[in-house]
Design an enzyme around this catalytic site. Structure first.
Site, PDB file in Angstrom:
ATOM      1  N   HIS A  33       0.846  -1.191   0.000  1.00  0.00           N
ATOM      2  CA  HIS A  33       0.000   0.000   0.000  1.00  0.00           C
ATOM      3  C   HIS A  33       0.882   1.241   0.000  1.00  0.00           C
ATOM      4  O   HIS A  33       2.029   1.201   0.447  1.00  0.00           O
ATOM      5  CB  HIS A  33      -0.921   0.010   1.221  1.00  0.00           C
ATOM      6  CG  HIS A  33      -0.178  -0.198   2.498  1.00  0.00           C
ATOM      7  ND1 HIS A  33       0.181  -1.445   2.957  1.00  0.00           N
ATOM      8  CD2 HIS A  33       0.308   0.684   3.401  1.00  0.00           C
ATOM      9  CE1 HIS A  33       0.848  -1.327   4.083  1.00  0.00           C
ATOM     10  NE2 HIS A  33       0.949  -0.039   4.374  1.00  0.00           N
ATOM     11  N   HIS A  52       0.942   5.209   1.232  1.00  0.00           N
ATOM     12  CA  HIS A  52       0.322   6.236   2.078  1.00  0.00           C
ATOM     13  C   HIS A  52       0.373   7.581   1.370  1.00  0.00           C
ATOM     14  O   HIS A  52       1.428   7.979   0.853  1.00  0.00           O
ATOM     15  CB  HIS A  52       1.101   6.416   3.380  1.00  0.00           C
ATOM     16  CG  HIS A  52       1.120   5.244   4.294  1.00  0.00           C
ATOM     17  ND1 HIS A  52       0.310   5.148   5.400  1.00  0.00           N
ATOM     18  CD2 HIS A  52       1.864   4.113   4.292  1.00  0.00           C
ATOM     19  CE1 HIS A  52       0.568   4.016   6.047  1.00  0.00           C
ATOM     20  NE2 HIS A  52       1.517   3.373   5.397  1.00  0.00           N
TER      21      HIS A  52
END
Ligand code: 5GP
Ligand code: ZN
Length: 141
Positions: free
Chosen positions: A100, A102
């Protein structure tokens, strides 16, 4: 992947606060809002970290960053900056092992967020720099 919290979020088995979705990616609010609007962008395909991406998946995922970044910028006229962070492996602060990215909106120097690189300029000799670059460059495939 079974027992992956982000796979469950992508499958809507666990609720989240959606920002953007298409066939390849999902962007949603981080449960821990480091600053208001802290967003995670994830590939829908389960990959653990950056080392697992092929170029197609990388293009599909990372190419969406400007779109989400601009949405955050438009949503917060008071925005003063944006940090984009991707942690890989536990030592490097990864805690959820579905890759992922951020997006952390920045508003003031008092935001509860910091990056510390340290200043090591000049510590490595020119020869060490050459050797380091070569060591990595010869592995690029
Ligand atoms: P990492 O430390 O792996 O780079 O970041 C993982 C992030 O996932 C953390 O910022 C954490 O707050 C967020 N997170 C963990 N569990 C959940 C969850 O169930 N929902 C959402 N929206 N974010 C989560
Ligand atoms: Zn997953």
């Amino acid at each position: 992947m079974e027992n992956c919290i982000f796979c469950k979020i992508i499958a809507k088995e666990i609720p989240s606060y959606p920002i953007y979705e298409d066939e390849d990616v999902y962007a949603f609010l981080d449960i821990s809002q480091t600053t208001p609007g802290h967003t995670l962008l994830v590939p829908k395909k389960h990959v653990s970290d950056i080392f697992d991406y092929d170029e197609t998946l990388a293009s599909a995922t990372f190419s969406r960053l400007p779109k989400v970044a601009r949405a955050i910028e438009s949503a917060f006229p008071e925005l003063a900056g944006l940090n984009i962070i991707n942690n890989n492996k536990e030592l490097a602060y990864q805690t959820v092992f579905h890759s992922h990215i951020h997006l952390v909106p920045r508003f003031t120097k008092a935001d509860d967020f910091a990056i510390h690189f340290g200043n090591h300029t000049g510590k490595a000799t020119a020869q060490e720099m050459t050797d380091l670059a070569q060591k990595i460059a010869e592995q690029v495939k």
